[in-house]
Design a protein around this motif. Structure first.
Motif, PDB file in Angstrom:
ATOM      1  N   ILE A  39      46.419  31.388  50.796  1.00  0.00           N
ATOM      2  CA  ILE A  39      45.292  31.187  49.878  1.00  0.00           C
ATOM      3  C   ILE A  39      45.736  31.445  48.441  1.00  0.00           C
ATOM      4  O   ILE A  39      45.381  30.695  47.516  1.00  0.00           O
ATOM      5  CB  ILE A  39      44.117  32.102  50.264  1.00  0.00           C
ATOM      6  CG1 ILE A  39      43.518  31.653  51.596  1.00  0.00           C
ATOM      7  CG2 ILE A  39      43.043  32.094  49.172  1.00  0.00           C
ATOM      8  CD1 ILE A  39      42.479  32.605  52.160  1.00  0.00           C
ATOM      9  N   THR A  40      46.519  32.490  48.236  1.00  0.00           N
ATOM     10  CA  THR A  40      47.034  32.800  46.900  1.00  0.00           C
ATOM     11  C   THR A  40      47.867  31.646  46.355  1.00  0.00           C
ATOM     12  O   THR A  40      47.724  31.248  45.190  1.00  0.00           O
ATOM     13  CB  THR A  40      47.885  34.085  46.943  1.00  0.00           C
ATOM     14  OG1 THR A  40      47.102  35.158  47.479  1.00  0.00           O
ATOM     15  CG2 THR A  40      48.375  34.465  45.556  1.00  0.00           C
ATOM     16  N   LEU A  60      56.247  29.140  38.686  1.00  0.00           N
ATOM     17  CA  LEU A  60      57.024  30.343  39.005  1.00  0.00           C
ATOM     18  C   LEU A  60      56.216  31.311  39.860  1.00  0.00           C
ATOM     19  O   LEU A  60      56.731  31.891  40.824  1.00  0.00           O
ATOM     20  CB  LEU A  60      57.473  31.031  37.711  1.00  0.00           C
ATOM     21  CG  LEU A  60      58.641  30.384  36.964  1.00  0.00           C
ATOM     22  CD1 LEU A  60      58.823  31.041  35.604  1.00  0.00           C
ATOM     23  CD2 LEU A  60      59.925  30.491  37.779  1.00  0.00           C
ATOM     24  N   ILE A  61      54.950  31.479  39.504  1.00  0.00           N
ATOM     25  CA  ILE A  61      54.098  32.390  40.274  1.00  0.00           C
ATOM     26  C   ILE A  61      53.895  31.860  41.692  1.00  0.00           C
ATOM     27  O   ILE A  61      54.046  32.594  42.681  1.00  0.00           O
ATOM     28  CB  ILE A  61      52.742  32.581  39.568  1.00  0.00           C
ATOM     29  CG1 ILE A  61      52.939  33.230  38.197  1.00  0.00           C
ATOM     30  CG2 ILE A  61      51.810  33.438  40.425  1.00  0.00           C
ATOM     31  CD1 ILE A  61      51.686  33.257  37.337  1.00  0.00           C
ATOM     32  N   LEU A 177      44.905  42.327  47.866  1.00  0.00           N
ATOM     33  CA  LEU A 177      44.774  42.606  46.435  1.00  0.00           C
ATOM     34  C   LEU A 177      45.350  41.463  45.602  1.00  0.00           C
ATOM     35  O   LEU A 177      44.761  41.053  44.593  1.00  0.00           O
ATOM     36  CB  LEU A 177      45.482  43.919  46.089  1.00  0.00           C
ATOM     37  CG  LEU A 177      44.823  45.208  46.578  1.00  0.00           C
ATOM     38  CD1 LEU A 177      45.704  46.413  46.257  1.00  0.00           C
ATOM     39  CD2 LEU A 177      43.442  45.388  45.965  1.00  0.00           C
ATOM     40  N   MET A 178      46.479  40.924  46.032  1.00  0.00           N
ATOM     41  CA  MET A 178      47.080  39.804  45.310  1.00  0.00           C
ATOM     42  C   MET A 178      46.207  38.556  45.404  1.00  0.00           C
ATOM     43  O   MET A 178      46.047  37.818  44.425  1.00  0.00           O
ATOM     44  CB  MET A 178      48.488  39.532  45.855  1.00  0.00           C
ATOM     45  CG  MET A 178      49.489  40.619  45.495  1.00  0.00           C
ATOM     46  SD  MET A 178      51.187  40.236  45.978  1.00  0.00           S
ATOM     47  CE  MET A 178      51.119  40.585  47.726  1.00  0.00           C
ATOM     48  N   MET A 179      45.630  38.328  46.567  1.00  0.00           N
ATOM     49  CA  MET A 179      44.738  37.182  46.733  1.00  0.00           C
ATOM     50  C   MET A 179      43.499  37.320  45.853  1.00  0.00           C
ATOM     51  O   MET A 179      43.074  36.359  45.192  1.00  0.00           O
ATOM     52  CB  MET A 179      44.330  37.048  48.201  1.00  0.00           C
ATOM     53  CG  MET A 179      43.395  35.878  48.487  1.00  0.00           C
ATOM     54  SD  MET A 179      42.847  35.841  50.211  1.00  0.00           S
ATOM     55  CE  MET A 179      41.820  37.319  50.266  1.00  0.00           C
ATOM     56  N   LEU A 180      42.924  38.514  45.818  1.00  0.00           N
ATOM     57  CA  LEU A 180      41.752  38.745  44.969  1.00  0.00           C
ATOM     58  C   LEU A 180      42.103  38.576  43.495  1.00  0.00           C
ATOM     59  O   LEU A 180      41.293  38.073  42.709  1.00  0.00           O
ATOM     60  CB  LEU A 180      41.193  40.144  45.226  1.00  0.00           C
ATOM     61  CG  LEU A 180      40.583  40.387  46.609  1.00  0.00           C
ATOM     62  CD1 LEU A 180      40.145  41.842  46.753  1.00  0.00           C
ATOM     63  CD2 LEU A 180      39.409  39.456  46.868  1.00  0.00           C
ATOM     64  N   ALA A 182      44.321  36.495  42.358  1.00  0.00           N
ATOM     65  CA  ALA A 182      44.392  35.045  42.132  1.00  0.00           C
ATOM     66  C   ALA A 182      42.996  34.447  41.967  1.00  0.00           C
ATOM     67  O   ALA A 182      42.759  33.624  41.073  1.00  0.00           O
ATOM     68  CB  ALA A 182      45.126  34.379  43.300  1.00  0.00           C
ATOM     69  N   PHE A 183      42.068  34.862  42.823  1.00  0.00           N
ATOM     70  CA  PHE A 183      40.685  34.394  42.687  1.00  0.00           C
ATOM     71  C   PHE A 183      40.108  34.797  41.325  1.00  0.00           C
ATOM     72  O   PHE A 183      39.437  33.996  40.655  1.00  0.00           O
ATOM     73  CB  PHE A 183      39.813  34.979  43.801  1.00  0.00           C
ATOM     74  CG  PHE A 183      39.815  34.185  45.070  1.00  0.00           C
ATOM     75  CD1 PHE A 183      39.309  32.894  45.105  1.00  0.00           C
ATOM     76  CD2 PHE A 183      40.305  34.733  46.248  1.00  0.00           C
ATOM     77  CE1 PHE A 183      39.304  32.154  46.276  1.00  0.00           C
ATOM     78  CE2 PHE A 183      40.303  34.007  47.429  1.00  0.00           C
ATOM     79  CZ  PHE A 183      39.805  32.716  47.440  1.00  0.00           C
ATOM     80  N   PHE A 184      40.361  36.030  40.934  1.00  0.00           N
ATOM     81  CA  PHE A 184      39.824  36.537  39.670  1.00  0.00           C
ATOM     82  C   PHE A 184      40.420  35.775  38.489  1.00  0.00           C
ATOM     83  O   PHE A 184      39.711  35.435  37.531  1.00  0.00           O
ATOM     84  CB  PHE A 184      40.119  38.034  39.557  1.00  0.00           C
ATOM     85  CG  PHE A 184      39.487  38.703  38.370  1.00  0.00           C
ATOM     86  CD1 PHE A 184      38.245  38.311  37.897  1.00  0.00           C
ATOM     87  CD2 PHE A 184      40.138  39.748  37.720  1.00  0.00           C
ATOM     88  CE1 PHE A 184      37.658  38.933  36.801  1.00  0.00           C
ATOM     89  CE2 PHE A 184      39.568  40.370  36.629  1.00  0.00           C
ATOM     90  CZ  PHE A 184      38.325  39.959  36.163  1.00  0.00           C
ATOM     91  N   TYR A 185      41.714  35.482  38.562  1.00  0.00           N
ATOM     92  CA  TYR A 185      42.353  34.743  37.469  1.00  0.00           C
ATOM     93  C   TYR A 185      41.779  33.329  37.368  1.00  0.00           C
ATOM     94  O   TYR A 185      41.539  32.829  36.265  1.00  0.00           O
ATOM     95  CB  TYR A 185      43.860  34.685  37.687  1.00  0.00           C
ATOM     96  CG  TYR A 185      44.615  34.103  36.516  1.00  0.00           C
ATOM     97  CD1 TYR A 185      44.466  34.623  35.234  1.00  0.00           C
ATOM     98  CD2 TYR A 185      45.486  33.024  36.689  1.00  0.00           C
ATOM     99  CE1 TYR A 185      45.156  34.093  34.156  1.00  0.00           C
ATOM    100  CE2 TYR A 185      46.185  32.492  35.620  1.00  0.00           C
ATOM    101  CZ  TYR A 185      46.010  33.030  34.356  1.00  0.00           C
ATOM    102  OH  TYR A 185      46.689  32.492  33.283  1.00  0.00           O
ATOM    103  N   ARG A 186      41.558  32.717  38.513  1.00  0.00           N
ATOM    104  CA  ARG A 186      40.936  31.386  38.498  1.00  0.00           C
ATOM    105  C   ARG A 186      39.546  31.452  37.874  1.00  0.00           C
ATOM    106  O   ARG A 186      39.155  30.559  37.108  1.00  0.00           O
ATOM    107  CB  ARG A 186      40.853  30.838  39.926  1.00  0.00           C
ATOM    108  CG  ARG A 186      40.094  29.517  40.066  1.00  0.00           C
ATOM    109  CD  ARG A 186      40.742  28.417  39.261  1.00  0.00           C
ATOM    110  NE  ARG A 186      40.046  27.152  39.399  1.00  0.00           N
ATOM    111  CZ  ARG A 186      38.954  26.809  38.718  1.00  0.00           C
ATOM    112  NH1 ARG A 186      38.425  27.658  37.833  1.00  0.00           N
ATOM    113  NH2 ARG A 186      38.386  25.631  38.901  1.00  0.00           N
ATOM    114  N   TYR A 187      38.824  32.505  38.170  1.00  0.00           N
ATOM    115  CA  TYR A 187      37.491  32.685  37.586  1.00  0.00           C
ATOM    116  C   TYR A 187      37.581  32.880  36.075  1.00  0.00           C
ATOM    117  O   TYR A 187      36.793  32.297  35.315  1.00  0.00           O
ATOM    118  CB  TYR A 187      36.808  33.883  38.240  1.00  0.00           C
ATOM    119  CG  TYR A 187      35.486  34.253  37.611  1.00  0.00           C
ATOM    120  CD1 TYR A 187      34.333  33.518  37.880  1.00  0.00           C
ATOM    121  CD2 TYR A 187      35.391  35.336  36.737  1.00  0.00           C
ATOM    122  CE1 TYR A 187      33.122  33.851  37.290  1.00  0.00           C
ATOM    123  CE2 TYR A 187      34.187  35.677  36.150  1.00  0.00           C
ATOM    124  CZ  TYR A 187      33.053  34.927  36.431  1.00  0.00           C
ATOM    125  OH  TYR A 187      31.852  35.257  35.836  1.00  0.00           O
TER     126      TYR A 187
END
Length: 203
Positions: A39-40, A60-61, A177-180, A182-187
């Motif tokens: 998902i990330t 890169l990420i 935590l990493m997945m969350l 990624a979601f937060f950054y997209r938001y």
């Protein structure tokens, strides 16, 4: 809420899968780790497609997490004579470095700087630290040797299983935590993506 849901599903699902299919207890936790990683990766790949002036950094990420994903699949990809996950990871890294080479290192720095300076990065840093530092220290043989060494065979096996389950659960927490993050950054970047989309429609 998502973290609690994943942990709940992991604990209950592992019990039923172990009971029905006689699989190791940590199997479902490992699947959840892979799902969180996947998902990330998808989130950053989708952002790569939308934020054109940051593509090298986002590549890169995504490539970093792609390599981690294949590392988690070593049980399925590797044999005694074929290092499957390493080869897959090399292909991912080669593709990422090609993108960076074609688009320029400046764009990579810009894309990475955007993420590092965002409010989502501390959550990502915590997840990476949990995964690559804390879980490794927690699972080290030295830490557990004094506990396991003076036990009989049955207790030794139980403690080893407890160690594995707790270590895998700690890694799952890091991946979540990493997945969350990624979601937060997209938001956080939603307005930038909307503006770019609007500019394309109305040049």
């Amino acid at each position: 809420v998502m973290l609690l849901a994943l942990l709940f599903v992991g604990m209950n699902g592992s019990y039923y899968i172990h009971a029905i299919y006689n699989l190791p207890n940590e199997t479902l936790i490992e699947w959840l780790q892979s799902l969180a990683l996947l998902i990330t990766i998808v989130i950053f790949v989708l952002m790569y497609r939308k934020l054109e002036d940051e593509r090298s950094g986002l590549a890169l990420i995504a490539g970093f997490f792609g390599s981690m994903f294949f590392r988690e699949q070593d049980v399925y990809l590797n044999t005694e004579t074929f290092p499957g996950w390493e080869i897959c990871a090399l292909f991912v890294l080669a593709a990422v470095f090609y993108i960076v080479y074609r688009r320029g290192i400046g764009e990579a720095v810009h894309g990475l700087a955007k993420f590092v300076s965002s409010g989502a990065f501390p959550l990502m840093a915590a997840g990476i630290a949990m995964l690559l530092v804390y879980s490794r220290l927690y699972g080290s043989g030295y830490l557990w040797s004094n506990i396991i060494i003076d036990t009989n065979d049955e207790m030794h096996e139980l403690l080893h299983k407890a160690k594995r389950m707790s270590e895998e659960s700690t890694e799952l927490l890091g991946y979540v935590l990493m997945m969350l993050s990624a979601f937060f950054y997209r938001y956080l970047r939603r307005e930038d993506i909307k503006k770019l989309k609007s500019n394309k429609k109305n040049p």
